[in-house]
Scaffold this motif. Structure first.
Motif, short mmCIF file in Angstrom:
data_model
loop_
_atom_site.label_atom_id
_atom_site.label_comp_id
_atom_site.label_asym_id
_atom_site.label_seq_id
_atom_site.Cartn_x
_atom_site.Cartn_y
_atom_site.Cartn_z
N VAL A 144 3.34 2.37 -10.11
CA VAL A 144 3.49 3.41 -9.08
C VAL A 144 3.43 4.77 -9.75
O VAL A 144 4.17 5.04 -10.70
CB VAL A 144 4.82 3.26 -8.31
N GLU A 174 0.82 7.25 0.89
CA GLU A 174 0.71 6.11 -0.03
C GLU A 174 -0.73 5.60 -0.03
O GLU A 174 -1.29 5.34 1.03
CB GLU A 174 1.67 5.02 0.43
N ARG A 176 -3.67 3.05 -2.34
CA ARG A 176 -3.97 2.16 -3.44
C ARG A 176 -5.12 2.74 -4.25
O ARG A 176 -6.15 3.12 -3.69
CB ARG A 176 -4.32 0.75 -2.95
N ILE A 182 -0.44 2.18 -7.21
CA ILE A 182 -0.15 2.86 -5.95
C ILE A 182 0.16 4.33 -6.23
O ILE A 182 0.98 4.65 -7.10
CB ILE A 182 1.05 2.22 -5.21
N LEU A 214 7.98 -1.21 -3.84
CA LEU A 214 6.64 -1.53 -4.36
C LEU A 214 6.71 -2.20 -5.73
O LEU A 214 5.87 -3.03 -6.07
CB LEU A 214 5.80 -0.25 -4.45
#
Length: 217
Positions: A144, A174, A176, A182, A214
């Motif tokens: 992350v 958020e 990807r 992320i 996450l």
């Protein structure tokens, strides 16, 4: 991402790539010779699963102390939140020798040198992105990337050659990334944002709660 060997993850303390920032740094050295007054290195765990990406050092914060977000209001909120969510050990005391240790987290900045009026210009952000890219590349376990503020968000997207219009910044946004990490973003934890109510402690903690989710922590 670019070849991390082209640039190291940390800028050399005598980096001269951005003339305006070098001049400001030099003036600060004259005015405050006891301050750090150099590109501020990242701080934290080399095996971190969370990379927090701020904007740039504050003149009386990280530029003075030599540790990201240390010595100013933004650091008070950030380090308290990192502690609450299990990313640190020890007590944050706003000085680099307080013994605080980050666990599973690292903090860096999109721009490593303090900019005048806390506002880097586009060319400086672009130039320093090579260090940001190398910092990300050097953290293979970072799942992350938590960006604080729009400049950090946008520069991180550009590090991945992604279009800003397809990934707009917003609190709690958020996305990807191409390497399956992320990108999670928050309003910056600056005194201005907290004083005006744009960012509350609860809002900031919500983003860290999502990061923990996450990461499966």
């Amino acid at each position: 991402m670019t070849d991390q060997n082209a640039f190291p993850p940390e800028a050399p303390l005598n980096c001269e790539l951005c003339p305006r920032l070098v001049a400001y740094r030099s003036q600060n050295r004259l005015n405050h010779p006891g301050w750090f007054n150099a590109p501020v290195p990242s701080f934290g765990d080399d095996n971190a699963s969370l990379l927090v990406i701020g904007l740039a050092p504050g003149v009386t914060g990280a530029n003075k102390t030599g540790r990201p977000f240390t010595g100013d209001w933004a650091g008070d909120l950030l380090y308290a939140t990192l502690g609450k969510f299990g990313f640190s050990e020890g007590e944050y005391q706003a000085r680099p020798d307080d013994g605080l240790v980050l666990k599973d987290a690292m903090i860096t900045n999109a721009v490593r040198c303090v900019p005048p009026k806390n506002k880097p210009v586009g060319a400086e952000i672009n130039t320093c992105r090579d260090y940001l890219t190398s910092r990300i590349d050097a953290l293979p376990n970072a799942k992350v990337l938590l960006c604080l503020g729009k400049i950090s968000h946008d520069s991180t997207l550009r590090a991945f050659d992604l279009k800003l219009k397809d990934h707009p910044f917003g609190h709690g946004s958020e996305y990807r990334l191409p390497d399956n990490r992320i990108l999670l973003s928050s309003y910056h934890c600056s005194r201005y944002n907290t004083n005006t109510g744009r960012l509350t402690t609860a809002m900031f903690e919500d983003v860290f709660a999502r990061a923990n989710e996450l990461l499966g922590r």
